[in-house]
Design a protein around this motif. Structure first.
Motif, PDB file in Angstrom:
ATOM      1  N   MET A   1       1.033  -1.315   0.083  1.00 10.36           N
ATOM      2  CA  MET A   1       0.106   0.100   0.018  1.00 10.36           C
ATOM      3  C   MET A   1       0.874   1.147   0.048  1.00 10.36           C
ATOM      4  O   MET A   1       0.615   2.283  -0.674  1.00 10.36           O
ATOM      5  N   LEU A   2       1.899   1.115   0.576  1.00 11.72           N
ATOM      6  CA  LEU A   2       2.714   2.261   0.512  1.00 11.72           C
ATOM      7  C   LEU A   2       3.717   2.523  -0.677  1.00 11.72           C
ATOM      8  O   LEU A   2       3.730   3.631  -1.005  1.00 11.72           O
TER       9      LEU A   2
ATOM     10  N   THR B   1      -7.374   6.509  -3.867  1.00 11.41           N
ATOM     11  CA  THR B   1      -8.067   5.371  -3.281  1.00 11.41           C
ATOM     12  C   THR B   1      -7.032   4.833  -2.297  1.00 11.41           C
ATOM     13  O   THR B   1      -7.161   4.528  -0.830  1.00 11.41           O
ATOM     14  N   LEU B   2      -6.007   3.985  -2.809  1.00 11.16           N
ATOM     15  CA  LEU B   2      -5.095   3.578  -1.840  1.00 11.16           C
ATOM     16  C   LEU B   2      -4.678   4.299  -0.961  1.00 11.16           C
ATOM     17  O   LEU B   2      -4.347   3.958   0.363  1.00 11.16           O
ATOM     18  N   ASN B   3      -4.023   5.494  -1.343  1.00 10.92           N
ATOM     19  CA  ASN B   3      -3.655   6.573  -0.283  1.00 10.92           C
ATOM     20  C   ASN B   3      -4.619   6.725   0.711  1.00 10.92           C
ATOM     21  O   ASN B   3      -4.188   6.811   2.222  1.00 10.92           O
ATOM     22  N   ALA B   4      -5.984   6.899   0.338  1.00 14.38           N
ATOM     23  CA  ALA B   4      -6.857   7.161   1.444  1.00 14.38           C
ATOM     24  C   ALA B   4      -6.750   6.014   2.516  1.00 14.38           C
ATOM     25  O   ALA B   4      -6.802   6.242   3.637  1.00 14.38           O
ATOM     26  N   PHE B   5      -6.909   4.686   2.055  1.00 11.82           N
ATOM     27  CA  PHE B   5      -6.821   3.891   2.953  1.00 11.82           C
ATOM     28  C   PHE B   5      -5.537   3.511   3.847  1.00 11.82           C
ATOM     29  O   PHE B   5      -5.588   3.397   4.913  1.00 11.82           O
ATOM     30  N   LEU B   6      -4.399   3.982   3.166  1.00 11.78           N
ATOM     31  CA  LEU B   6      -3.148   3.915   3.850  1.00 11.78           C
ATOM     32  C   LEU B   6      -3.378   5.146   4.952  1.00 11.78           C
ATOM     33  O   LEU B   6      -2.595   4.862   6.056  1.00 11.78           O
ATOM     34  N   MET B   7      -3.653   6.365   4.619  1.00 11.71           N
ATOM     35  CA  MET B   7      -3.617   7.454   5.558  1.00 11.71           C
ATOM     36  C   MET B   7      -4.566   6.957   6.868  1.00 11.71           C
ATOM     37  O   MET B   7      -4.554   7.460   7.865  1.00 11.71           O
ATOM     38  N   GLU B   8      -5.812   6.632   6.526  1.00 11.59           N
ATOM     39  CA  GLU B   8      -6.874   6.453   7.389  1.00 11.59           C
ATOM     40  C   GLU B   8      -6.899   5.278   8.232  1.00 11.59           C
ATOM     41  O   GLU B   8      -7.397   5.146   9.395  1.00 11.59           O
ATOM     42  N   ARG B   9      -6.272   4.029   7.396  1.00  7.78           N
ATOM     43  CA  ARG B   9      -6.256   2.894   8.155  1.00  7.78           C
ATOM     44  C   ARG B   9      -4.885   2.224   8.688  1.00  7.78           C
ATOM     45  O   ARG B   9      -4.848   1.571   9.672  1.00  7.78           O
ATOM     46  N   ALA B  10      -3.986   2.550   7.873  1.00  8.53           N
ATOM     47  CA  ALA B  10      -2.498   1.788   8.378  1.00  8.53           C
ATOM     48  C   ALA B  10      -2.012   2.731   9.581  1.00  8.53           C
ATOM     49  O   ALA B  10      -2.246   3.985   9.736  1.00  8.53           O
ATOM     50  N   ARG B  11      -1.031   1.904  10.275  1.00 10.98           N
ATOM     51  CA  ARG B  11      -0.275   2.514  11.379  1.00 10.98           C
ATOM     52  C   ARG B  11       1.176   2.339  10.921  1.00 10.98           C
ATOM     53  O   ARG B  11       1.362   1.237  10.868  1.00 10.98           O
ATOM     54  N   PHE B  12       1.926   3.451  10.612  1.00 11.02           N
ATOM     55  CA  PHE B  12       3.419   3.165  10.321  1.00 11.02           C
ATOM     56  C   PHE B  12       4.144   4.348  10.827  1.00 11.02           C
ATOM     57  O   PHE B  12       3.546   5.552  10.985  1.00 11.02           O
ATOM     58  N   ARG B  13       5.540   4.113  10.844  1.00 10.71           N
ATOM     59  CA  ARG B  13       6.143   5.547  11.474  1.00 10.71           C
ATOM     60  C   ARG B  13       6.395   6.385  10.276  1.00 10.71           C
ATOM     61  O   ARG B  13       6.373   6.104   9.020  1.00 10.71           O
TER      62      ARG B  13
END
Lengths: 294, 286
Positions: free
Chosen positions: A19-20, B96-108
């Motif tokens: 995804m990144l 769309t991918l970025n939206a999921f990335l920013m709203e759902r994923a957790r990362f440094r």
């Protein structure tokens, strides 16, 4: 969907990586690296064919050649004037949409104000050219009405460039202004009035402080777009336009002097960034909030 | 001021007058462009010489090329269309991918990444164009010097135009779609999962349908912005000129009303697009 517990399975990590990837690829391959490359390009000088050395020659040329920095300053000043005029013209319209009209009328007025911006800038500029050039509609009309003896050329003046720039920018001012006026509670204005405020003091002490975020957002976006505009100054200003983006184009495409063009590009970017920063500092806002609002 | 306060008559009159003048200012250029598409004269200028459709259908004996016979113009419309389709597809997918990335994923580094995503919006289009042009050329030269490979798509041309436009339109798509995903009620997904749906099924039947209005909206905006883009395109364009570049070139030479004809066509097309979108959102609101 991608909620993985911290330190989770490799599957979660793979998912996150996948995804990144597009975001990282987009931001680094198309934004970060090209700009680093542009910076490097601007700090080198051609010594011999295919031989380059690090130098500040490109920036020295900019400051040494009056034409260049003159155009640069001119572009900045004209953009600032265009931004102020846009704010002035958009303010009453946004107020009418947000406060003086209601329901369908308000919505209709808003949509009507947005319509021209669905049309390409090229088309809008074509319209102004047909209206303003010597053989065009307005000069003919003025001559016909006897205001001027012969049709006068209305294109290729600084004022023409400003008209075109303000026209192109209005939408980016009206939308944030309407949004910030709508969130202003009418009872505050009524209270101020009951306490003896007049139109001037209410505007100064209630409306403008409340709308500052919207005004800043609008001004930042308009200034930036105006500074980077090429089409409108070029077509409406003709040879007199002297817009800095034209200098960049000339160096890059016409003269193929990429080092000089890169330095010019960086100077424009620096000015644009500085203005955004000053705007944010002056109104005490965060970059992310402003961009999302605009 | 506001309706609930006493307003002097002159102020109300001035407001109305100003509003009228403002609307005239907004629409005068567009109306002029439209009207002169039908003028029976070789240049888009007064006086009015009568109504004609020559600038659309052409007129061989008079030596007039209409829009539908102007191969150069038609092919530039097609070029713009193809570019816009690519930019739209790429931007909505990545957005769309970025939206999921920013709203759902957790990362440094997420905060930094989300800031970085807004940066393309504050870089002037001309500079986006030259930086991508210079970087792509450097890679192409490197590839040809070191490996002897010619990477044709990194030279000025349509692939670079697509990349250049995508570089900032993707940011707009990301913001629009993220904003909607942020408002999503996640208990809906949990309910579906509890009822035995797989993650893929939840995504397909719950989350994506919810995001659809934002995806369609940002697709329309992406298409329009790509079609109208001038600054970035100007720097990256090769032999095939998209419509805005073609029109610009002709406007500098002083063109025939065929440009008015193509402009009118553009206005009608964007009006239809706008109406369709508004109808959709109206239906949704009911």
């Amino acid at each position: 969907m991608v909620d993985t517990p911290a330190g989770g399975a490799w599957k979660g990590r793979l998912m996150l990586g996948l995804m990144l990837a597009p975001a990282v690829l987009w931001l680094f391959a198309l934004i970060v690296l090209p700009h680093v490359d542009l910076a490097l390009l601007s700090f080198r000088e051609r010594l011999a064919p295919r031989q380059y050395g690090a130098s500040l020659a490109q920036y020295r040329t900019f400051f040494g050649e009056p034409l260049y920095w003159h155009v640069f300053v001119r572009t900045a000043v004209m953009s600032a004037i265009a931004t102020a005029l846009t704010l002035l013209f958009a303010f009453p319209v946004a107020w009418t949409i947000a406060k003086l009209t209601r329901g369908r009328t308000s919505a209709l007025l808003f949509v009507v104000c947005l319509i021209p911006f669905w049309v390409s800038e090229t088309v809008r500029t074509l319209g102004w050219m047909i209206l303003l050039r010597e053989s065009g509609v307005l000069p003919q009309l003025l001559a016909h009405l006897g205001v001027t003896d012969v049709p006068v050329e209305l294109l290729y003046h600084d004022a023409t460039i400003l008209v075109g720039l303000v026209y192109t920018s209005l939408l980016f001012m009206v939308v944030p202004l309407v949004n910030s006026f709508e969130s202003l509670d009418n009872s505050l204005i009524e209270a101020a009035y009951d306490l003896g405020g007049n139109a001037g003091s209410i505007l100064r002490e209630i409306v403008i402080p409340h709308a500052t975020p919207g005004i800043t957002a609008g001004c930042i976006v308009v200034f930036m777009l105006t500074l980077g505009n090429y089409l409108t100054p070029n077509l409406l200003g003709g040879k007199n336009s002297q817009w800095f983006t034209e200098q960049i184009y000339t160096q890059f495409i016409t003269r193929f002097n990429w080092e000089q063009g890169a330095a010019f590009g960086f100077l424009l970017l620096a000015l644009s960034t500085a203005m955004v920063w000053v705007g944010l500092k002056a109104s005490g806002q965060r970059f992310g909030d402003v961009m999302r609002r605009a | 001021m506001i309706p609930s306060l006493p307003t002097p008559r002159w102020l109300r009159a001035t407001t109305l007058l100003y509003l009228g003048a403002f609307l005239l200012f907004l629409f005068l250029p567009l109306i002029t462009v439209g009207v002169f598409a039908f003028n029976d004269a070789p240049y888009p200028a007064p006086p009015w010489k009568g109504f004609t459709l020559d600038w659309f259908v052409g007129n061989e004996p008079a030596g007039r090329t209409g829009l539908f016979g102007d191969e150069e113009l038609l092919s530039s419309i097609w070029t713009s269309f193809v570019v816009a389709c690519w930019v739209t597809g790429l931007s909505v997918a990545v957005g769309t991918l970025n939206a999921f990335l920013m709203e759902r994923a957790r990362f440094r580094g997420k905060e930094a990444l989300s800031m970085l995503m807004l940066v393309p919006l504050v870089i002037p289009g001309v500079i986006l164009g030259i930086s991508i042009l210079a970087f792509a050329s450097r890679i192409a030269e490197f590839a040809s010097d070191v490996a002897g490979i010619e990477l044709e798509f990194l030279r000025p041309g349509l692939p670079l135009v697509v990349l250049g436009q995508f570089s900032y339109i993707a940011a707009i798509a990301t913001i629009t779609i993220s904003a909607r995903l942020k408002r999503f009620d996640r208990t809906l997904e949990e309910a579906a999962l509890n009822l035995g749906a797989s993650r893929a099924a939840v995504l397909r039947t719950i989350t994506l349908p919810y995001l659809r209005p934002a995806m369609i909206g940002s697709a329309a905006i992406a298409f329009l912005m790509s079609f109208e883009n001038f600054n970035t395109t100007l720097m990256l364009v090769g032999a095939d000129a998209p419509l805005t570049i073609m029109m610009y070139g002709r406007m500098r030479e002083g063109a025939t009303p065929v440009l008015n004809a193509v402009s009118l066509f553009l206005m009608v097309a964007s009006a239809l697009l706008a109406l369709t979108l508004m109808r959709r959102s109206d239906r949704r609101a009911e």
